[in-house]
Design an enzyme around this catalytic site. Structure first.
Site, mmCIF file in Angstrom:
data_model
loop_
_atom_site.group_PDB
_atom_site.id
_atom_site.type_symbol
_atom_site.label_atom_id
_atom_site.label_comp_id
_atom_site.label_asym_id
_atom_site.label_seq_id
_atom_site.Cartn_x
_atom_site.Cartn_y
_atom_site.Cartn_z
ATOM 1 N N GLU A 64 0.792 -1.267 -0.004
ATOM 2 C CA GLU A 64 0.168 -0.033 -0.103
ATOM 3 C C GLU A 64 0.930 1.183 -0.036
ATOM 4 O O GLU A 64 0.778 2.178 -0.672
ATOM 5 C CB GLU A 64 -0.767 0.014 1.139
ATOM 6 N N ARG A 91 5.031 31.423 -21.341
ATOM 7 C CA ARG A 91 4.843 32.481 -20.860
ATOM 8 C C ARG A 91 5.904 33.724 -20.758
ATOM 9 O O ARG A 91 6.992 33.260 -20.696
ATOM 10 C CB ARG A 91 4.568 32.117 -19.134
#
Length: 384
Positions: free
Chosen positions: A249, A275
């Site tokens: 997990e 940008r």
């Protein structure tokens, strides 16, 4: 992808490359167009589960005789990476395929495996695991939900919270107290929710991120579950079973973290090339370049640690302390790197229409679930 194009994980194969292409196509078609709607309804469509099953993506690490793909954890890792690459933080794949299904496969009787696993693999059933309680999180030994044997049934009382797949779950592994205090009193009992008296789904929980993931509270009031639904065939084995499965997990969380930071860096590099500020591209500013250079280096370090753990896990040699190292370090760096990438986006980085903003919100819980990073450090320290 620019960051990942120059590096290939050593555990990858041509078969896994084909699986990656399949998963990438699936998420592009079935997930990306629906993510905004899922966020509004706080759950994926129920049909999404059966679509994933039909594509062969669910329980791909399970044996073919039980409906799985006959693969390994590496196959599950590839699917998890492509889910992360698609920006899908709603689909509870990791809980279903890399947590719930292995519990049944590893500890279930032959009858239990043949009854439940094919339905999990097809998506007919959605799996969840109910560990956390309102008064107990990482400290599993203090869980209070009880399961009292009454004839041929367990009578279960208690409540659970933060349950992923809580809305859709048809099959829930409940961590319940069948004996005394501490870990030795815990057992894993599987509840089939269809028409189950005494079972109630609570409210959908409003989270900072992952709005499309159906995280709920669950309540059990004199809920009767057949005695044969006990996993492992013997009471008191629950804590040991949890400890054996938690490394996987924690590793799947690390897998998602490694991919998540790589995707964030690639998105930021692309934005910085487009940008303009003060008459030139953001990427031409030394600060931007240095920040991205640092992020890329740290992401590569995380990637190599995660790859090492995957290789160890495939060999059956991954220990709990090393899995804990991967979990805490990768999720810590994921949050740090995404935060630095968001800064490069400026004000737009704070807008949810940009993937970097959603990634920022989703990443924060990575340091909490699967055992908090503070608990990870404690587990590591005990081995020193």
């Amino acid at each position: 992808m620019q960051l990942t194009s120059t590096y290939r994980s050593p555990w990858l194969t041509e078969e896994l490359d084909d699986l990656r292409a399949l998963a990438k196509t699936f998420f592009a078609k079935e997930s990306i167009p629906n993510q905004e709607r899922w966020a509004q309804q706080h759950q994926v469509d129920r049909s999404y589960w059966t679509a994933a099953g039909a594509a062969g993506l669910l329980c791909i690490g399970l044996p073919e005789e039980y409906g799985g793909g006959g693969g390994t954890f590496a196959h599950e890792a590839v699917v998890m990476e492509e889910q992360s690459a698609a920006g899908d933080d709603a689909f509870g794949y990791s809980v279903h395929s890399t947590i719930v299904a292995p519990y049944v496969n590893n500890y279930g009787t032959e009858e239990q495996k043949r009854r439940w696993l094919p339905k999990l693999a097809s998506g007919e059933h959605v799996g969840a695991i109910a560990m956390t309680e309102p008064g107990a999180g990482s400290d599993l030994q203090s869980l209070r939900t009880t399961a009292r044997l009454d004839g041929d049934h367990y009578v279960i009382n208690g409540s659970k919270t933060f349950i992923t797949n809580g809305s859709h779950a048809d099959l829930i592994i409940i961590v319940a107290r069948t004996g005394g205090d501490g870990g030795k009193g815990l057992s894993l009992i599987v509840a089939e929710t269809d028409g189950l008296a005494g079972f109630e789904r609570g409210r959908v929980l409003e989270k900072i991120g992952m709005p499309g993931q159906d995280t709920r509270e669950l309540f059990f009031s004199d809920m009767r579950v057949p005695r044969e639904n006990l996993l492992g065939g013997e009471e008191g084995q629950g804590f040991l079973q949890l400890m054996e499965q938690l490394p996987q997990e924690r590793l799947i969380i690390a897998v998602a973290a490694a991919k998540g930071m790589e995707v964030a860096i690639d998105q930021t590099v692309a934005y910085a090339k487009e940008r303009q500020a003060f008459g030139r591209e953001l990427l031409k500013f030394q600060n931007t370049r240095f920040v991205l250079a640092e992020c890329a280096t740290e992401a590569r370090a995380v990637r190599t640690l995660v790859d090492h753990c995957i290789q160890q896990h495939l060999l059956g040699e991954l220990d709990a302390a090393t899995a804990s190292m991967a979990k805490w370090y990768s999720t810590q760096k994921q949050c740090e790197i995404i935060d630095r990438c968001l800064q490069i986006f400026g004000g737009y980085g704070y807008m949810l229409e940009y993937p970097i903003a959603r990634a920022y919100a989703a990443a924060r819980v990575q340091k909490i679930y699967g055992g908090t990073n503070e608990i990870m450090k404690e587990l590591i320290a005990r081995t020193l």
